[in-house]
Design an enzyme around this catalytic site. Structure first.
Site, PDB file in Angstrom:
ATOM      1  CE1 TYR A 193      -9.148   1.546   7.285  1.00 29.05           C
ATOM      2  CE2 TYR A 193      -8.103   2.274   9.312  1.00 29.05           C
ATOM      3  CZ  TYR A 193      -8.056   2.085   7.948  1.00 29.05           C
ATOM      4  OH  TYR A 193      -6.919   2.407   7.259  1.00 29.05           O
ATOM      5  CE  LYS A 194      -7.760  -0.832   4.915  1.00 28.67           C
ATOM      6  NZ  LYS A 194      -6.329  -0.836   4.643  1.00 28.67           N
TER       7      LYS A 194
ATOM      8  CG  PHE B 283      -1.976   0.980   1.257  1.00 26.23           C
ATOM      9  CD1 PHE B 283      -3.103   0.804   0.478  1.00 26.23           C
ATOM     10  CD2 PHE B 283      -1.883   2.116   2.042  1.00 26.23           C
ATOM     11  CE1 PHE B 283      -4.138   1.738   0.486  1.00 26.23           C
ATOM     12  CE2 PHE B 283      -2.903   3.057   2.061  1.00 26.23           C
ATOM     13  CZ  PHE B 283      -4.031   2.872   1.278  1.00 26.23           C
TER      14      PHE B 283
ATOM     15  CG  ASP C  90       0.140  -3.373   6.711  1.00 29.14           C
ATOM     16  OD1 ASP C  90      -0.935  -3.797   7.171  1.00 29.14           O
ATOM     17  OD2 ASP C  90       0.354  -2.183   6.441  1.00 29.14           O
TER      18      ASP C  90
ATOM     19  NE  ARG D 200     -10.254  -2.517  -2.815  1.00 26.94           N
ATOM     20  CZ  ARG D 200      -9.604  -1.951  -1.789  1.00 26.94           C
ATOM     21  NH1 ARG D 200      -8.389  -2.359  -1.489  1.00 26.94           N
ATOM     22  NH2 ARG D 200     -10.146  -0.984  -1.104  1.00 26.94           N
TER      23      ARG D 200
END
Ligand SMILES: *Cc1c(COP(=O)(O)O)cnc(C)c1O
Length: 397
Positions: free
Chosen positions: A209-210, A113, A184, A356
């Site tokens: 939060y994902k 990312f 990560d 996605r």
């Protein structure tokens, strides 16, 4: 067996919306407003500053860290919550580099990312010392692990394609070359079984939060392997990571173990929301979750690729090589995603051409998958995406 009909009933899913974006922001657990309300009304309102002791706010980062630890194979006392993921990447990478002072190279990949890569660039620039960030293609990482490498810094599941690295194998190779690993888990925690202990990861970080459904702005977590816990150098030496924060000493002394990775005052209200979300995971077996995630992903891929010859799968075809998301290349991916969203199917777009979709068994079932695939097929095959309103770029894609 995990009862996924029951877990689905634990979420607020907006009427008319099929939500395939839990890899970006999980939906609201039904228990969250009450739990946050308790922190506001019973704790902040009535206790004010005494809440730090009486409601044990001060221990929340460690308590929630342990609860997340259970989902990623981390022993008690090795994981703590706070700050944002970008900050936790900075801390983990700095501490890892300090364990290999004679080496100059951080190895990462183009599937990482951007924030992780930017944080590495910023940190290496600030440290000077001719440090180099080497970024290679995901498939080539293993071949670039040499005795030059100080730190191997990777995101286990690629945020764009869902391609999954073999964490145990790459960690073993890195250790063989004398390197430290920073993993990560942003797209792994709550998405699939993770075992940082079995994989012998040195440091791991992730957000909540994902797939963990902690809510927008929920704090991140950091894991430090027990063998490094007393050596890991906290570059962000904040007062709440001090050995005795309320001694108010002039000089920094790190707390024992993982507590040194705390920085400043933790977000108590946000952590209340995270706690409510973590309660749901007490009902979930991660192996059941994985089985279900693969079933639903395979069903989705089959339906979309059958119906939409214009879309090409960007994710690995082998489910064992994927996380819990499915992505497709499409030349007008942005416009197509806007048209799909207009039909109530929520996914997202990642530049340059990726559509996605997050596959989250906690609140998605076969009917949702079939409905989403049918709507996508209508948008693509009728060229509904070719309307001007779908081509206007919003700030967040
Ligand atoms: C989502 C994500 C981030 C976001 O970092 P924040 O500091 O929470 O904004 C960072 N890294 C990875 C790999 C991600 O998937």
């Amino acid at each position: 067996m995990t009862d996924f009909t029951a877990t689905k009933r634990m979420f607020h899913l907006p009427e008319g919306m099929t939500y395939l974006d839990g890899n970006s922001l999980g939906p609201l657990p039904l228990a969250t407003p009450q739990r946050v309300g308790q922190t506001l009304q019973d704790e902040w309102a009535e206790m004010v500053i005494t809440g730090w002791n009486r409601a044990e706010w001060i221990h929340q980062p460690a308590r929630l860290g342990d609860r997340i630890g259970r989902l990623i194979g981390a022993p008690e006392g090795t994981c703590v919550v706070g700050d944002t993921l970008s900050i936790k990447v900075f801390q983990a990478l700095a501490a890892a580099l300090a364990l290999r002072p004679d080496r100059k190279v951080v190895l990462s990949d183009t599937g990482n990312f951007p924030s992780d890569l930017y944080i590495a660039q910023g940190l290496l620039g600030a440290l000077g010392q001719d440090l180099e960030l080497r970024v290679v293609a995901p498939e080539e990482v293993a071949d670039h692990i040499t005795d030059e490498i100080a730190v191997l810094m990777l995101t286990e599941v690629d945020y764009r394609t869902g391609r999954k690295h073999d964490m145990a194998a790459l960690t073993a190779k890195a250790h063989g070359a004398g390197a430290i690993t920073v993993w990560d888990l942003a797209h792994s925690a709550g998405a699939l079984p993770v075992d940082v202990t079995g994989a012998k990861a040195d440091f791991a970080v992730g957000c909540t939060y994902k797939f963990l459904n902690g809510g927008p702005g929920a704090p991140a977590f950091i894991f430090v392997a027990p063998q490094h816990a007393m050596q890991a150098r906290p570059i962000l030496a904040g007062w709440l990571g001090h050995a005795a924060p309320f001694a108010f000493e002039a000089a920094y002394r790190p707390a024992d173990g993982i507590a040194r990775m705390r920085v400043g005052t933790p977000p108590i209200i946000q952590m209340a929301a995270l706690e409510a979300a973590l309660n749901i995971w007490d009902h979930v077996d991660m192996n059941d979750l994985r089985t279900r995630s693969i079933e639903l992903s395979e069903r989705f891929i089959h339906a979309v690729t059958q119906a939409c010859p214009d879309l090409t799968l960007a994710s690995p075809t082998d489910p064992a090589q994927r996380g819990s998301q499915v992505s497709f290349h499409f030349h007008e991916g942005y416009a197509a995603m806007q048209a799909v969203i207009a039909r109530g199917i929520i996914g997202d777009f990642r530049a340059p051409d990726i559509m996605r979709f997050g596959i989250t068994p906690l609140y998605l079932d076969e009917a949702d998958i079939d409905h989403a695939a049918a709507q996508i097929a209508e948008v693509i095959n009728s060229k509904e995406w070719d309307r001007p309103e779908f081509k206007v770029r919003a700030a967040v894609t």
